[in-house]
Design an enzyme around this catalytic site. Structure first.
Site, PDB file in Angstrom:
ATOM      1  N   CYS A  92       0.830  -1.209   0.000  1.00 16.27           N
ATOM      2  CA  CYS A  92       0.000   0.000   0.000  1.00 16.27           C
ATOM      3  C   CYS A  92       0.866   1.262   0.000  1.00 16.27           C
ATOM      4  O   CYS A  92       1.695   1.454   0.896  1.00 16.27           O
ATOM      5  CB  CYS A  92      -0.895  -0.012   1.238  1.00 16.27           C
ATOM      6  SG  CYS A  92      -1.808   1.532   1.479  1.00 16.27           S
ATOM      7  N   TYR A 234      -5.144   5.963  -9.098  1.00 17.52           N
ATOM      8  CA  TYR A 234      -6.310   5.143  -8.748  1.00 17.52           C
ATOM      9  C   TYR A 234      -7.552   5.636  -9.484  1.00 17.52           C
ATOM     10  O   TYR A 234      -8.408   4.832  -9.881  1.00 17.52           O
ATOM     11  CB  TYR A 234      -6.543   5.178  -7.237  1.00 17.52           C
ATOM     12  CG  TYR A 234      -5.609   4.288  -6.459  1.00 17.52           C
ATOM     13  CD1 TYR A 234      -6.001   3.018  -6.051  1.00 17.52           C
ATOM     14  CD2 TYR A 234      -4.320   4.712  -6.143  1.00 17.52           C
ATOM     15  CE1 TYR A 234      -5.146   2.187  -5.351  1.00 17.52           C
ATOM     16  CE2 TYR A 234      -3.452   3.892  -5.439  1.00 17.52           C
ATOM     17  CZ  TYR A 234      -3.867   2.629  -5.047  1.00 17.52           C
ATOM     18  OH  TYR A 234      -3.004   1.815  -4.354  1.00 17.52           O
TER      19      TYR A 234
END
Length: 359
Positions: A92, A234
């Site tokens: 992440c 994203y």
């Protein structure tokens, strides 16, 4: 309140003048300045709120803000060595930047870390209210102190009824998490907050307390980097319509070009000093050629083709403690293996050539 304070001061002056007299009829009274109210992290908007875009395009991805926003240094959470544990994933990028600050400040022996595995199973089902119960967040790669197998258990421990509180919305079981082992509560789950706290709150225990990553210009660059680069990739990858993808892509490359130009003028975003703005940028650049270029369809240029961003990335990797936080194979397994909405087969590509990173 101010008016009442003024009235009290006037009355007190008169009282002292009458009781104590004065020098030449003048009573000298020093009224202490009221302390400035410190804005706690819980009162500040999250990154998702501060740097929200105006994109109203149908199908655009929107990131919800985290629900845990307390601060080390508050009365309930004093800075202590070994009291707090961070939950993080090497995959992440938001967790990665907290690991970077932890390493740069020398907090490895102050805040231990429990690492997750690389998979996020049932991501697709998490968006379906009828199946969202299948989604449990990250699994644990390390032995978790409570014996938990998935991150949702930690959230429920810290806040019973956490999943149920989302109703039909997708439950958020994100990393990083800063967890208080004394109270068994989540202190904070906003990576920007955790980076800020790691920068200063534990200086009494840090091996590199003199390093200060704060800078007056960081938010100027954060307003570009967060929405259009960190979150921008994203927004490209999880866009659900061509129109929303096109907008996210154009916004992303406008920001990338701005940063490329800036890094042609200075070593770092805010000048010659390393700041939290640079820490925010780094994890996205590290993942770019291996993942975002193909997986999220940001494919105009690779970082290897952009001389200033490439120089920044390779220089950052050489900073003390940074390289051990970087695990490209782990990162690739996460993105290509977990995002079945984007990559249904789960096949992880062998390329590209990343030899320029010397990882």
């Amino acid at each position: 309140r101010v008016f009442c304070l003024q009235q009290c001061c006037v009355a007190l002056k008169a009282h002292l003048r009458m009781r104590l007299g004065g020098v030449g009829g003048l009573c000298l009274l020093v009224v202490p300045k009221a302390p400035r109210r410190r804005l706690t992290m819980s009162a500040m908007p999250s990154d998702a709120e501060r740097f929200a875009t105006e994109d109203k395009t149908e199908g655009a991805m929107r990131r919800p803000p985290p629900k845990f926003r307390d601060r080390i240094g508050d009365a309930a959470y004093p800075a202590e060595k070994g009291r707090y544990r961070m939950y993080a994933s090497y995959a992440c990028p938001w967790a990665h930047r907290t690991l970077v600050v932890r390493a740069l400040k020398g907090l490895e022996d102050v805040v231990p870390v429990t690492f997750t595995g690389y998979r996020l199973d049932h991501l697709k089902e998490s968006f379906d209210p009828a199946k969202s119960h299948l989604y449990r967040g990250w699994d644990f790669r390390d032995d978790e102190p409570h014996g938990f197998s998935f991150l949702d258990d930690l959230y429920e421990l810290a806040s019973p009824g956490y999943r149920e509180a989302f109703g039909k919305e997708r439950p958020a079981f994100t990393v990083p998490v800063l967890f208080d082992e004394k109270t068994q509560k989540i202190v904070n789950a906003e990576s920007a907050d955790i980076c800020d706290m790691f920068n200063s709150a534990f200086d009494d225990f840090a091996t590199n307390p003199s390093l200060d990553l704060a800078h007056k210009d960081t938010d100027t660059w954060n307003a570009i980097v967060y929405p259009h680069i960190n979150d921008g990739v994203y927004r490209c990858g999880f866009a659900r319509t061509q129109e929303s993808y096109d907008k996210a892509y154009d916004d992303h490359w406008t920001a990338m070009d701005q940063v490329e130009a800036r890094l042609g003028e200075s070593k770092y975003l805010c000048g010659d000093s390393l700041t939290l703005a640079d820490v925010r940028l780094f994890p996205t650049l590290l993942r770019y050629d291996a993942v975002y270029y193909s997986h999220f369809k940001t494919s105009r240029n690779k970082i290897a083709e952009l001389p200033n961003l490439r120089r920044f990335l390779t220089d950052f990797l050489d900073l003390p403690g940074v390289r051990p936080t970087c695990h490209i194979d782990f990162i690739k397994k996460h993105y290509f293996g977990s995002h079945t909405i984007i990559n249904p087969t789960g096949i992880v590509p062998k390329g590209p050539d990343l030899s320029y990173l010397n990882l």
